[in-house]
Design a protein around this motif. Structure first.
Motif, PDB file in Angstrom:
ATOM      1  N   SER A 164      -6.728   3.392  13.625  1.00 54.21           N
ATOM      2  CA  SER A 164      -7.430   2.128  13.466  1.00 54.21           C
ATOM      3  C   SER A 164      -8.835   2.266  14.025  1.00 54.21           C
ATOM      4  O   SER A 164      -9.022   2.814  15.120  1.00 54.21           O
ATOM      5  N   GLN A 181       1.688   4.999   0.090  1.00 55.22           N
ATOM      6  CA  GLN A 181       1.006   6.157   0.658  1.00 55.22           C
ATOM      7  C   GLN A 181       1.824   7.427   0.416  1.00 55.22           C
ATOM      8  O   GLN A 181       3.052   7.413   0.534  1.00 55.22           O
ATOM      9  N   SER A 213       0.862  -1.189   0.000  1.00 50.58           N
ATOM     10  CA  SER A 213       0.000   0.000   0.000  1.00 50.58           C
ATOM     11  C   SER A 213       0.895   1.235   0.000  1.00 50.58           C
ATOM     12  O   SER A 213       1.458   1.605   1.032  1.00 50.58           O
ATOM     13  N   GLU A 243      -0.822   6.216  14.619  1.00 50.12           N
ATOM     14  CA  GLU A 243      -1.511   5.147  13.911  1.00 50.12           C
ATOM     15  C   GLU A 243      -3.013   5.324  14.084  1.00 50.12           C
ATOM     16  O   GLU A 243      -3.490   5.761  15.133  1.00 50.12           O
ATOM     17  N   GLU A 258       0.442   1.586   5.509  1.00 52.08           N
ATOM     18  CA  GLU A 258      -0.803   0.943   5.893  1.00 52.08           C
ATOM     19  C   GLU A 258      -0.590  -0.555   5.998  1.00 52.08           C
ATOM     20  O   GLU A 258       0.120  -1.160   5.175  1.00 52.08           O
ATOM     21  N   ARG A 295      -2.928  -3.450   5.560  1.00 48.75           N
ATOM     22  CA  ARG A 295      -4.288  -3.709   5.097  1.00 48.75           C
ATOM     23  C   ARG A 295      -4.921  -4.894   5.828  1.00 48.75           C
ATOM     24  O   ARG A 295      -6.150  -4.968   5.912  1.00 48.75           O
ATOM     25  N   HIS A 335      -3.666   2.556   9.548  1.00 49.01           N
ATOM     26  CA  HIS A 335      -2.848   3.526   8.821  1.00 49.01           C
ATOM     27  C   HIS A 335      -1.783   4.096   9.759  1.00 49.01           C
ATOM     28  O   HIS A 335      -2.040   4.303  10.943  1.00 49.01           O
ATOM     29  N   TYR A 336      -0.601   4.376   9.180  1.00 48.45           N
ATOM     30  CA  TYR A 336       0.517   4.899   9.960  1.00 48.45           C
ATOM     31  C   TYR A 336       1.001   6.206   9.347  1.00 48.45           C
ATOM     32  O   TYR A 336       1.101   6.331   8.119  1.00 48.45           O
ATOM     33  N   LYS A 337       1.327   7.173  10.208  1.00 47.24           N
ATOM     34  CA  LYS A 337       1.923   8.437   9.783  1.00 47.24           C
ATOM     35  C   LYS A 337       3.199   8.654  10.586  1.00 47.24           C
ATOM     36  O   LYS A 337       3.145   8.807  11.807  1.00 47.24           O
ATOM     37  N   ASN A 373       4.561   7.505   5.194  1.00 47.87           N
ATOM     38  CA  ASN A 373       3.294   6.952   5.655  1.00 47.87           C
ATOM     39  C   ASN A 373       3.113   5.535   5.133  1.00 47.87           C
ATOM     40  O   ASN A 373       3.783   5.110   4.181  1.00 47.87           O
TER      41      ASN A 373
END
Length: 205
Positions: A138, A62, A60, A136, A93, A95, A100-102, A91
């Motif tokens: 979720s 990003q 994924s 993160e 993810e 799945r 999701h991570y930033k 960033n």
């Protein structure tokens, strides 16, 4: 990726054979400072973590941004050494977990550059990244995960630059992470390696 590296090597050998060994395209080179900004497209490759996940995680890619400064020191025979000081967002993810991570980093690439023809530059070198902050998301909830995320990332980066104007260049680079980066989520440790495509505009003076 192997085809891309072979293409870069072929270009290097071809243009190097056309030039004299002692040819310098710019005889008035000096130390140059620069400002750069652009975009990162990063993938957190959990399949290269240890141990690998029982169910493979789909890639994924990003988007994120970067900006910062550079210092380029000329070397003989069309070579130069460039140190960069960047704020960069990587960033990602997972799945399988819908998470999701930033991640925000102080990014420090150190590049050896070679001008293969007057407007085209080949570059490669190590990249060191120090974590500034991590989040993160979720199930609609965002949490600060800075203290649970491995703070160092080490990789190798390489790519091409095109001198569009005298003080402006356009660059494309790919970075592959060396070390496993650990995450802690729901009391279960996860690891991944970064894969990053970077597109930037550089202004030098």
């Amino acid at each position: 990726m192997k085809k891309f590296l072979l293409l870069l090597l072929s270009c290097f050998l071809y243009y190097n054979s056309l030039a004299q060994t002692d040819e310098v395209f710019d005889s008035n080179r000096s130390v140059r400072f620069g400002f750069k900004f652009g975009m990162n497209y990063s993938n957190m490759n959990f399949n290269k973590g240890y141990p690998p996940p029982m169910v493979p995680v789909e890639a994924s890619w990003q988007p994120g941004f970067l900006l910062g400064f550079s210092l380029e020191v000329p070397l003989p025979y069309n070579f130069s050494l460039q140190q960069e000081y960047l704020y960069a967002q990587f960033n990602g993810e997972n799945r399988n977990l819908s998470t999701h991570y930033k991640h925000s980093y102080l990014s420090l690439p150190l590049l050896l550059k070679y001008r293969i023809i007057p407007k085209v530059i080949l570059m490669a070198g190590p990249q060191f990244d120090l974590l500034i902050a991590a989040e993160e998301e979720s199930n609609g909830q965002t949490t600060n995960s800075t203290h649970g995320t491995e703070e160092r990332s080490i990789g190798i980066t390489g790519g091409l630059g095109f001198q569009a104007w005298k003080q402006i260049s356009l660059n494309a680079r790919f970075t592959h992470g060396f070390n496993h980066i650990g995450l802690t989520q729901r009391a279960a440790a996860q690891e991944f390696k970064y894969e990053i495509l970077q597109l930037t505009a550089d202004f030098s003076f």
